[in-house]
Enzyme design. Structure first.
Site, short mmCIF file in Angstrom:
data_model
loop_
_atom_site.label_atom_id
_atom_site.label_comp_id
_atom_site.label_asym_id
_atom_site.label_seq_id
_atom_site.Cartn_x
_atom_site.Cartn_y
_atom_site.Cartn_z
N MET A 187 -3.11 -7.43 8.80
CA MET A 187 -3.76 -6.84 9.97
C MET A 187 -5.19 -6.47 9.59
O MET A 187 -5.80 -5.61 10.24
CB MET A 187 -2.97 -5.64 10.46
N GLY A 188 -5.74 -7.13 8.56
CA GLY A 188 -7.12 -6.87 8.16
C GLY A 188 -7.26 -5.62 7.33
O GLY A 188 -6.28 -5.10 6.80
N ALA A 189 -8.52 -5.12 7.22
CA ALA A 189 -8.86 -4.01 6.32
C ALA A 189 -8.30 -4.35 4.93
O ALA A 189 -7.53 -3.59 4.35
CB ALA A 189 -8.33 -2.67 6.85
N LEU A 190 -8.73 -5.50 4.46
CA LEU A 190 -8.13 -6.08 3.25
C LEU A 190 -8.51 -5.30 1.99
O LEU A 190 -9.62 -4.76 1.90
CB LEU A 190 -8.57 -7.54 3.12
N GLN B 99 3.76 -3.90 17.38
CA GLN B 99 4.44 -3.16 16.30
C GLN B 99 3.98 -1.71 16.20
O GLN B 99 4.41 -0.98 15.31
CB GLN B 99 4.29 -3.88 14.97
N SER C 247 -4.27 -0.29 3.61
CA SER C 247 -5.44 -0.25 4.50
C SER C 247 -5.67 1.16 5.01
O SER C 247 -6.79 1.55 5.31
CB SER C 247 -5.23 -1.18 5.69
N ARG C 248 -4.60 1.94 5.08
CA ARG C 248 -4.73 3.30 5.59
C ARG C 248 -5.48 4.21 4.63
O ARG C 248 -6.00 5.25 5.04
CB ARG C 248 -3.35 3.89 5.89
N GLY D 258 -4.42 -5.14 -2.81
CA GLY D 258 -3.01 -5.50 -2.60
C GLY D 258 -2.91 -6.84 -1.88
O GLY D 258 -2.13 -7.71 -2.29
N HIS D 259 -3.70 -7.00 -0.82
CA HIS D 259 -3.69 -8.29 -0.11
C HIS D 259 -4.17 -9.41 -1.03
O HIS D 259 -3.67 -10.53 -0.99
CB HIS D 259 -4.63 -8.24 1.11
O1 PAF Z 1 2.34 -5.69 6.88
C1 PAF Z 1 1.53 -5.92 7.80
O2 PAF Z 1 0.30 -5.83 7.62
C2 PAF Z 1 2.05 -6.32 9.17
O3 PAF Z 1 3.21 -5.65 9.49
C3 PAF Z 1 2.20 -7.85 9.34
C4 PAF Z 1 3.24 -8.40 8.40
C5 PAF Z 1 0.86 -8.52 9.10
C6 PAF Z 1 2.66 -8.17 10.77
O4 PAF Z 1 1.73 -7.75 11.72
#
Ligand code: PAF
Length: 280
Positions: free
Chosen positions: A30-33, A61, A187-188, A36-37
């Site tokens: 969901m961005g804000a990489l 979600q 990201s938080r 970890g990503h």
């Molecule tokens: O883990 C996340 O960032 C989200 O839940 C995901 C898997 C990208 C789905 O929107």
């Protein structure tokens, strides 16, 4: 790095990869990489000839509209980072590209995997995650997809969803990346002050303490001890749970489970943080 926004562009990309005999590794975000990503991307790069990262803040979600509004958006920084790290492509779809005109989750039986923890405290969250990941898998058609164990319940739910819909993708769980303090990358964390970042490490410390001491306690007493420890901290504990690592069933007796993880959610400076590790 290629940037795709539509289903048609992805279709052409898939044809190109098939002709070149290349396999595609996918990281959903969901961005804000953050690092970890990047560790998910690096694993995807090591195991596939091409990689794609999606950046899509999935409205279905979020059970709390304020949480959705506050979700950090950093697309320019994200794209620069992915380019530097050598991702082959990025998918940046609109809500209608993903959902058409029906922005809602599917009615999928999550077989109890969603009963506790995030499923309990964020009603509707996991149906939304399963719905968006299903659509992303169908649009992107990766051979492999990489998800962090930080969202362990999500990882099991995504595996279950892919199995139910018989999607030809291997879902791979990857270890949580942490700062030196033990705090999980998230990201938080971008919303925490330096003081907040420093006090948030209690989450990891308490999980490690649980791993080292669980044999001396019943699950109920261990929980109570951790609740007490949080009372003397700057964080507000939302839950501490012990769950079976395969079924996500709550654990009331260590003897009855072969693999158990500890799960914590807590608020730090109003920011909701979650984490988990294996106890055994
Ligand atoms: O883990 C996340 O960032 C989200 O839940 C995901 C898997 C990208 C789905 O929107």
């Amino acid at each position: 790095m290629r940037v795709f926004r539509t289903q048609n562009e992805l279709q052409l990309f898939n044809q190109e990869l098939a002709q070149a005999g290349k396999e595609l590794g996918f990281v959903a975000t969901m961005g804000a990489l953050h690092a970890g990503h990047m560790s998910l991307l690096h694993q995807a790069q090591a195991e596939n000839q091409a990689t794609i990262v999606s950046i899509f803040v999935n409205p279905t979600q979020f059970n709390n509209s304020e949480d959705l509004e506050k979700y950090p958006i950093r697309t320019d920084e994200d794209l620069a980072l992915l380019k530097k790290e050598g991702a082959t492509a990025v998918f940046l779809p609109s809500v209608s590209e993903v959902y058409g005109n029906k922005v809602e989750a599917d009615d999928l039986d999550l077989i109890g995997l969603d009963k506790g923890m995030e499923g309990e405290f964020r009603p509707g969250h996991f149906p939304g995650v399963a719905a968006v990941v299903r659509r992303l898998f169908e649009l992107i058609k990766p051979q492999r997809a990489y998800f962090g164990e930080k969202d362990f319940q999500q990882l099991l739910i995504v595996k279950h969803m892919a199995k139910v819909y018989q999607l030809p993708v291997e879902v791979i769980g990857c270890e949580t990346e942490r700062y030196a303090s033990g705090l999980a990358m998230s990201s938080r964390n971008f919303r925490l002050s330096p003081d907040g970042l420093a006090s948030a490490d209690i989450i990891y410390k308490q999980m490690i303490w649980a791993r080292e001491n669980y044999q001396d306690y019943s699950p109920g007493d261990l929980k109570a001890a951790i609740v007490d420890n949080f009372e003397n901290s700057d964080l507000e504990l939302e839950y501490i749970e012990f769950a079976d690592a395969n079924s996500m069933k709550m654990v009331s007796d260590w003897e009855q489970h072969s693999a158990v993880r500890v799960f914590i959610a807590a608020y730090c400076e109003g920011v909701r943080l979650i984490d988990n590790i294996a106890l055994y």
